[in-house]
Scaffold this motif. Structure first.
Motif, PDB file in Angstrom:
ATOM      1  N   ASN A   1       0.850  -1.195   0.000  1.00 28.28           N
ATOM      2  CA  ASN A   1       0.000   0.000   0.000  1.00 28.28           C
ATOM      3  C   ASN A   1       0.887   1.246   0.000  1.00 28.28           C
ATOM      4  O   ASN A   1       2.080   1.164   0.324  1.00 28.28           O
ATOM      5  CB  ASN A   1      -0.909   0.012   1.234  1.00 28.28           C
ATOM      6  CG  ASN A   1      -2.183   0.811   1.006  1.00 28.28           C
ATOM      7  OD1 ASN A   1      -2.338   1.460  -0.040  1.00 28.28           O
ATOM      8  ND2 ASN A   1      -3.081   0.790   1.966  1.00 28.28           N
TER       9      ASN A   1
ATOM     10  N   SER B   1      -4.588  -1.174   5.059  1.00 24.12           N
ATOM     11  CA  SER B   1      -4.009  -2.162   4.140  1.00 24.12           C
ATOM     12  C   SER B   1      -4.577  -3.545   4.382  1.00 24.12           C
ATOM     13  O   SER B   1      -4.798  -3.948   5.527  1.00 24.12           O
ATOM     14  CB  SER B   1      -2.482  -2.200   4.319  1.00 24.12           C
ATOM     15  OG  SER B   1      -1.960  -0.924   4.101  1.00 24.12           O
ATOM     16  N   SER B   2      -4.798  -4.244   3.278  1.00 25.26           N
ATOM     17  CA  SER B   2      -5.329  -5.603   3.389  1.00 25.26           C
ATOM     18  C   SER B   2      -4.215  -6.596   3.702  1.00 25.26           C
ATOM     19  O   SER B   2      -4.474  -7.702   4.148  1.00 25.26           O
ATOM     20  CB  SER B   2      -5.997  -5.982   2.076  1.00 25.26           C
ATOM     21  OG  SER B   2      -5.027  -5.993   1.048  1.00 25.26           O
TER      22      SER B   2
END
Lengths: 329, 426
Positions: free
Chosen positions: B103, B216-217
């Motif tokens: 990210n 963020s994933s």
């Protein structure tokens, strides 16, 4: 042309003498009797060429055939562009023999009589250009135009001497331009007429400045900024075409249509390529905006301004163009 | 005046507070360095074909699962050309591994990467902002010469900064960008980002790293999602700037008989002077303003900028035709222009025309260019010349970088509307 007095001639042929440029300098009617050609005055046909021998060639008519004989000349005689020296040559219609720096062309008949050339330098509007007061007037106009152009460029730092120096460069160009046309005039039509060509160049300079200023002023007054770039180049090309046409028409024997074509081609070659270069530069990528707004004193503004909102609304088209370009990979 | 700072480069910290509890508070710099040295990494951006470094910076481990923080500008080549570059880390002990981009936060110049290697426990991010004067320790790999620790002090948040920055008094050098700045407990207070030289350094506050981590994933981001993320961040940022500027009347300043836009916000600083060359018949009074920071997108493009200049030009000697012709020549202000290359932006598309506002006529030129890959983001350029007086004219130029079309138009219009002429002023 009259036939020789006396007996009926055995032959009605003509001999043409041309100089090294291919210009016709002498025509001679040949009745078939022996014809001596050379530099000496006791020849039937005298050729004033220092590379021709006093008695260089002889023409005879034998057994129904015209015959050319070299008289043992120093520099020889040659058929067309052949490198083989001639001793004798049966002549036929249209044949050209090179001798010295001259040429002999044989016509079995009387040959075609070309129409009389007009001396364009003594006719029409342009014939007055050589007059001192016309030249002086055009020179003053051109100098004023160059002075005004330099004055507009200068933020007040140059002074008289500086402006004179800046003007000297385009003036040198103008004189060189006139010199080029005078040289061409000299080569193609015997006389240079430098002052006439200088007058034409002066007129061109004054016109270029006047038209350019007029277009810019109108462009500003009427808010035609975007058209001005095109109009300026169109004006330059047209004026240059007119100037080249004026130079050409002063000495060229070509038909008017051809002169216009040649003048247009020359103008396109010179200013057209510059315009294309400028256009490419304008449309190439740059991280800087291409800024050329026309700015003149408030008194010259003829169109009213729009509101800020209307001006910005009109910019929507710019957004669309920028978006299209950004999306184009 | 704009800070003449340059971006530098570095890494991140341990995320879990529990880890911190296991660490003793360092008693001196040597202890702190020994305790946390293995959490700081050198970040290398490798050009794939030549397999050589095209850029280096620093980074640090923070958060779960081997997350590594650095500055966005350290890995910008990777973000802009993922097919041509790759990122690697090199630890102080010589361990290497690959990194993947997870990210970014381009507004605050942060990037989050992920390593699949084995790493020590990450650094923790401090939740509190320290008091001014607190001793801090910046770590990183300056000039590619090995891991370094630099002592300095925290001197508060920059007051005149558009994008929040901490002022760190300590020597930060090229190569340290993205490196952590720790307190004595080993918590990350900020991230090295830029320097103005002479021990004046700038840090990204650690809270933005926390925010990036939350957003963020955890999985690598693909090119399309990355561009969408950047685009959204720029949109949010420009909307925030524009609303801050447009919410109130714009600040006005007086330039002789003209009223013009002045110091519009505390993050815009202005200065001016007057000029007259001895050989020149023109006199110029200028007033120039610009925002203090910008957003780095690539080596060729920065954005998030507002700049403007007013020039009051006058003459007592030149004929109006000569005077206005000089004004026509004075269109270019190199200090105001923006960077950009063909790969990142379109050409400028311009229009000119007469604009009338508050009984003042202007000759105006407005230009706009669009960002490639970042739909809906534009740079604008507005140039005005007043047409009211034969011997004096105001020339104003506004440059806006990284705005939506609507805000570009609104801000440009508002800029024009601030201008008025009061010829009766003494």
């Amino acid at each position: 042309m009259n036939d020789p007095i006396g007996e009926e001639p055995v032959l009605r042929a003509s001999i043409e003498i041309l100089n090294r440029s291919g210009q016709l300098v002498h025509r001679h009617l040949w009745d078939g009797s022996r014809l001596q050609i050379g530099r000496a005055l006791n020849n039937e046909l005298v050729v004033a060429d220092p590379y021709v021998c006093p008695h260089h060639l002889q023409l005879e008519f034998e057994d129904g055939q015209a015959l050319l004989r070299d008289q043992g000349s120093l520099n020889g005689s040659y058929l067309n562009h052949s490198k083989t020296r001639l001793e004798s040559l049966p002549l036929s219609d249209g044949m050209t023999v090179h001798f010295g720096h001259s040429q002999l062309r044989f016509h079995s008949g009387l040959g075609e009589l070309q129409p009389t050339l007009r001396d364009t330098s003594r006719m029409g509007v342009l014939s007055g250009l050589g007059k001192p007061w016309v030249l002086l007037g055009l020179a003053v106009l051109a100098l004023l135009a160059l002075y005004a152009a330099e004055l507009l460029q200068d933020p007040g730092s140059l002074g008289w001497l500086g402006i004179a120096e800046e003007m000297s460069y385009p003036l040198i160009g103008v004189v060189a331009w006139a010199g080029f046309w005078a040289l061409l005039n000299r080569v193609l039509a015997h006389r240079s007429h430098f002052l006439v060509h200088l007058a034409i160049a002066f007129a061109g300079v004054a016109s270029l400045f006047a038209v350019s200023q007029l277009i810019s002023l109108l462009g500003f007054a009427l808010d035609w900024d975007e058209a001005v770039w095109w109009l300026r180049w169109l004006g330059r090309i047209l004026i240059l075409a007119c100037v080249v046409f004026a130079h050409l028409s002063y000495f060229s024997q070509a038909r008017t249509g051809r002169q216009v074509l040649l003048a247009s081609f020359a103008a396109l070659l010179l200013f057209g390529t510059a315009a294309v270069g400028s256009f490419i530069e304008k449309t190439q990528f740059s991280s800087l905006p291409w800024l050329d707004p026309l700015i003149r004193p408030p008194a010259y503004q003829l169109r009213a301004g729009v509101s800020v909102q209307d001006f910005m609304q009109g910019a929507q088209a710019l957004r669309n163009r920028a978006d299209e370009e950004a999306a184009d990979e | 005046m704009k800070f003449p700072y340059c971006l530098i480069t570095i890494v991140f910290v341990c995320w879990s507070p529990a880890v911190l509890e296991a660490q003793a508070v360092a008693t001196d710099t040597a202890d702190l360095f020994a305790n946390w040295r293995d959490r700081v990494l050198q970040i290398q951006v490798i050009e794939k074909q030549s397999q050589s470094k095209s850029g280096i910076g620093s980074g640090f481990l923070a958060g779960p699962d081997g997350f590594v923080f650095t500055n966005y500008h350290v890995i910008a080549d990777l973000a802009n050309h993922p097919g041509e570059y790759e990122a690697r880390y090199l630890s102080e002990s010589g361990e290497q591994g690959s990194l993947e981009l997870v990210n970014v936060d381009v507004v605050h110049d942060l990037a989050l990467l992920r390593s699949s290697g084995q790493h020590p426990a990450p650094l923790a991010i401090a939740e509190q902002v320290p008091r001014q004067g607190t001793r801090l320790y910046s770590m990183g790999f300056p000039y590619d010469i090995g891991l370094t620790i630099v002592e300095g002090t925290y001197n508060g948040l920059l007051e005149k900064s558009l994008y929040e920055r901490m002022h760190f008094t300590g020597s930060i050098n090229p190569g340290m960008s993205g490196g952590p700045v720790l307190n004595q407990a080993g918590e990350v207070i900020g991230i090295n980002v830029a320097t103005a030289g002479n021990q004046v350094g700038f840090l990204v506050p650690a809270k933005f790293a926390s925010r990036l981590l939350q957003d963020s994933s955890g999985v690598p981001i693909d090119s399309a999602r990355l561009q969408a993320t950047i685009s959204q961040q720029l949109q949010d940022n420009q909307a925030d700037i524009a609303s801050r500027l447009l919410s109130d009347d714009l600040t006005i300043t007086q330039l002789k008989e003209y009223q013009v836009a002045g110091e519009l916000a505390d993050w815009i600083s202005c200065w001016g002077n007057s000029l007259q060359s001895s050989s020149d018949a023109l006199k110029q009074v200028y007033y120039q303003c610009q925002s203090q920071d910008d957003i780095f997108l690539s080596d060729a493009l920065t954005t998030g900028v507002i700049r403007f200049q007013h020039d009051l030009v006058s003459t007592e000697q030149l004929h109006p035709l000569r005077f206005y012709r000089q004004l026509e020549e004075r269109n270019y202000y190199p200090q105001l222009f923006l960077e950009g290359n063909e790969e990142s932006v379109s050409r400028y598309h311009c229009q000119s025309g007469f604009v009338n506002h508050s009984e003042v006529n202007f000759k105006s030129t407005f230009c706009v260019r669009a960002y490639r890959h970042l739909a809906g983001i534009y740079d604008g350029y507005l140039h005005l010349t007043s047409l009211v007086d034969d011997q004096q004219a105001l020339q104003s130029t506004l440059v806006l970088a990284g705005f939506s079309w609507e805000n570009l138009v609104q801000l440009s219009a508002a800029f024009v509307e601030t201008i008025s002429w009061q010829p009766d002023l003494p």
